[in-house]
Design an enzyme around this catalytic site. Structure first.
Site, PDB file in Angstrom:
ATOM      1  NE  ARG A  57      -2.968   0.207   3.282  1.00  0.00           N
ATOM      2  CZ  ARG A  57      -2.403   0.687   4.400  1.00  0.00           C
ATOM      3  NH1 ARG A  57      -2.000   1.934   4.460  1.00  0.00           N
ATOM      4  NH2 ARG A  57      -2.260  -0.092   5.463  1.00  0.00           N
ATOM      5  CE1 TYR A 110     -17.225   7.938 -16.263  1.00  0.00           C
ATOM      6  CE2 TYR A 110     -15.901   8.215 -14.288  1.00  0.00           C
ATOM      7  CZ  TYR A 110     -16.763   7.449 -15.066  1.00  0.00           C
ATOM      8  OH  TYR A 110     -17.140   6.208 -14.639  1.00  0.00           O
ATOM      9  CG  ASP A 182      -9.076  12.974 -16.324  1.00  0.00           C
ATOM     10  OD1 ASP A 182      -8.395  12.351 -17.159  1.00  0.00           O
ATOM     11  OD2 ASP A 182     -10.019  12.459 -15.688  1.00  0.00           O
ATOM     12  CE  LYS A 207     -12.121   4.532 -19.130  1.00  0.00           C
ATOM     13  NZ  LYS A 207     -11.931   4.973 -17.783  1.00  0.00           N
TER      14      LYS A 207
HETATM   15  C1  4LM Z   1     -16.026   6.192 -19.533  1.00  0.00           C
HETATM   16  N1  4LM Z   1     -14.481   6.883 -17.839  1.00  0.00           N
HETATM   17  O1  4LM Z   1     -16.006   7.375 -19.925  1.00  0.00           O
HETATM   18  P1  4LM Z   1     -11.822   4.643 -13.773  1.00  0.00           P
HETATM   19  N2  4LM Z   1     -11.400  10.286 -15.941  1.00  0.00           N
HETATM   20  C2  4LM Z   1     -11.983  10.189 -17.154  1.00  0.00           C
HETATM   21  C3  4LM Z   1     -12.767   9.072 -17.453  1.00  0.00           C
HETATM   22  O2  4LM Z   1     -13.311   9.004 -18.679  1.00  0.00           O
HETATM   23  C4  4LM Z   1     -12.953   8.073 -16.489  1.00  0.00           C
HETATM   24  C5  4LM Z   1     -12.336   8.217 -15.232  1.00  0.00           C
HETATM   25  C6  4LM Z   1     -11.558   9.336 -14.991  1.00  0.00           C
HETATM   26  C7  4LM Z   1     -15.373   5.908 -18.246  1.00  0.00           C
HETATM   27  C8  4LM Z   1     -15.604   4.808 -17.469  1.00  0.00           C
HETATM   28  C9  4LM Z   1     -16.806   3.987 -17.491  1.00  0.00           C
HETATM   29  C10 4LM Z   1     -11.781  11.268 -18.151  1.00  0.00           C
HETATM   30  C11 4LM Z   1     -13.804   6.935 -16.753  1.00  0.00           C
HETATM   31  C12 4LM Z   1     -12.477   7.183 -14.144  1.00  0.00           C
HETATM   32  O3  4LM Z   1     -13.030   4.039 -14.402  1.00  0.00           O
HETATM   33  O4  4LM Z   1     -12.018   4.849 -12.290  1.00  0.00           O
HETATM   34  O5  4LM Z   1     -10.542   3.958 -14.088  1.00  0.00           O
HETATM   35  O6  4LM Z   1     -11.642   6.103 -14.433  1.00  0.00           O
HETATM   36  O7  4LM Z   1     -16.534   5.290 -20.177  1.00  0.00           O
END
Ligand code: 4LM
Length: 407
Positions: A57, A110, A182, A207
């Site tokens: 951790r 998001y 981000d 991603k």
């Molecule tokens: C989606 N996105 O858009 P985790 N920052 C951005 C994102 O697009 C996402 C996250 C953070 C999508 C997930 C279902 C610009 C997520 C959050 O899913 O926690 O790894 O990322 O389809």
């Protein structure tokens, strides 16, 4: 850390410990805890007087390699890996904001980031204002005496608005604020916000960085002074830690990141041109198109427009649902950055945590469809879109979005 002239080399070699014996591939330290040679050494590691792993951790040699590689790619002093993109978003924000603070956030983030900022942070006395970051005067007008942070995505999920990082950083510096970006949609291959003076950059590594749809992960990058609380206060004490095995998978996936981003860019560009010319498509949102308002920043702040685009169909919501259901090569799934092409409906899926009013204010219409264009052959991708659009004239069943539950 060894620096590389080209990022396409860095995605393969960045952060790799060449002094360790033997292994070409990164060794996987699948261990929760690490054995100290003696009691004094254990105490010295806890006191920060001796280097060496303690407990996963707090840090892990496999995850350390991912953090070194990401720091090199973003031009950061350090990076901190998290167990999800949302772990990275909350880690970055919670490391900077306390009760009584305020942040200015871009509209249209998001869905879960929006939920964190508008629902969770207020429970701890942290308030926010959402504004359109393409209007720098609106951003300035939203700044209050207790504002600490400007928070944005660029391009924004899901409608791909692009914000001018130089203008935002200039404003933040004038007002003594911290900027957090981000960079998930771009990856450091297409955009390096720290090089524009941004303070912290973060990713959902789920991603493009991993790229194979089999890991949930996040990472925050920045200067050491900012990363220390992210690592030792937030990740250590809140615990959104990345599994070493998942760090290993991301390191493996990243070796092809440069090649994959080229193909994502090319495929999405071809899809955007095809859709823009199609009579059943009323609007295409993709910064690679000259018609997109953010196109002017391509070249200046972005080295490509990425693999995600959004569109609206002339027939409205029912037609959008029919189109999504008719796609065969595209899978109906949230997420992006995978080899497989994905399609999703932001209003009822990724951006369902928004209220209907906030969604409308953020420019996310009920008939918007988001495509995450994959790595398949472009002819197969276009053929699938073509056949799905051909069905859009037929009568479709009406579906009422109002009152739909958040999944
Ligand atoms: C989606 N996105 O858009 P985790 N920052 C951005 C994102 O697009 C996402 C996250 C953070 C999508 C997930 C279902 C610009 C997520 C959050 O899913 O926690 O790894 O990322 O389809």
């Amino acid at each position: 850390m060894a620096a590389f002239k080209h990022q396409s080399t860095c995605v393969i070699h960045g952060g790799h410990d060449r002094t360790a014996p033997g292994s070409l591939a990164t060794p996987l330290y699948q261990s929760a805890t690490f054995v100290f040679p003696n009691c004094e050494s254990g105490g010295a590691r806890f006191a920060g007087e001796e280097s060496g792993p303690i407990y996963t951790r707090l840090g892990n040699p496999t995850t350390d390699e991912l953090e070194r590689r990401m720091a090199l790619l973003e031009g950061a002093e350090e990076a901190v890996a998290f167990g999800s993109g949302m772990g990275a978003v909350s880690g970055a924000l919670l490391s900077q904001l306390s009760c009584g603070d305020h942040l200015v956030a871009a509209i249209g983030l998001y869905g879960c980031t929006h939920a964190l900022i508008s629902e969770q942070l207020p429970r701890f006395g942290i308030e926010s204002t959402s504004v359109d970051f393409s209007d720098i005067h609106a951003v300035e007008a939203a700044i209050q005496p207790n504002t600490r942070v400007l928070y944005l995505e660029t391009p924004v999920n899901p409608h791909l608005a692009v914000y001018d990082l130089d203008a935002i950083v200039a404003l933040a510096r004038r007002k003594g604020l911290l900027t957090i970006v981000d960079n998930t949609f771009m990856t450091p291959l297409l955009q390096q916000p720290l090089r524009h003076g941004v303070d912290m950059v973060l990713h959902s590594a789920t991603k493009y960085l991993n790229g194979h749809g089999d890991v949930i992960a996040g990472v925050v990058c920045g200067r050491t002074e900012l990363m220390a609380p992210v690592r030792m206060a937030i990740r250590k004490d809140i615990g959104a830690v990345l599994s070493p095995h998942d760090a290993w998978l991301i390191l493996r996936g990243m070796k092809t990141l440069a090649l994959r981003m080229e193909r994502h860019n090319d495929n999405a560009m071809a899809v955007a041109h095809f859709l823009e010319a199609h009579p059943k498509v009323s609007r295409v949102y993709y910064p690679g198109l000259p018609s997109h308002p953010g196109h002017r920043l391509l070249g200046r702040q972005m080295r490509g427009a990425g693999g995600v685009l959004a569109l609206e169909l002339t027939g409205g919501y029912d037609t959008a649902v029919r189109f999504v259901n008719q796609l065969k090569l595209f899978s109906i799934a949230v997420s992006l950055g995978d080899a497989e092409s994905l399609v999703q409906h932001p209003a009822s899926m990724t951006h369902s945590p928004y209220s209907a009013e906030d969604r409308a204010a953020a420019g996310i219409s009920d008939n918007m469809v988001r495509l995450a264009v994959g790595l398949e052959h472009i002819e197969d991708i276009l053929a699938d879109l073509k056949q799905a659009l051909a069905t859009c004239d037929e009568t479709s069943n009406a579906v009422d979005l109002a009152g739909e539950e958040t999944p």
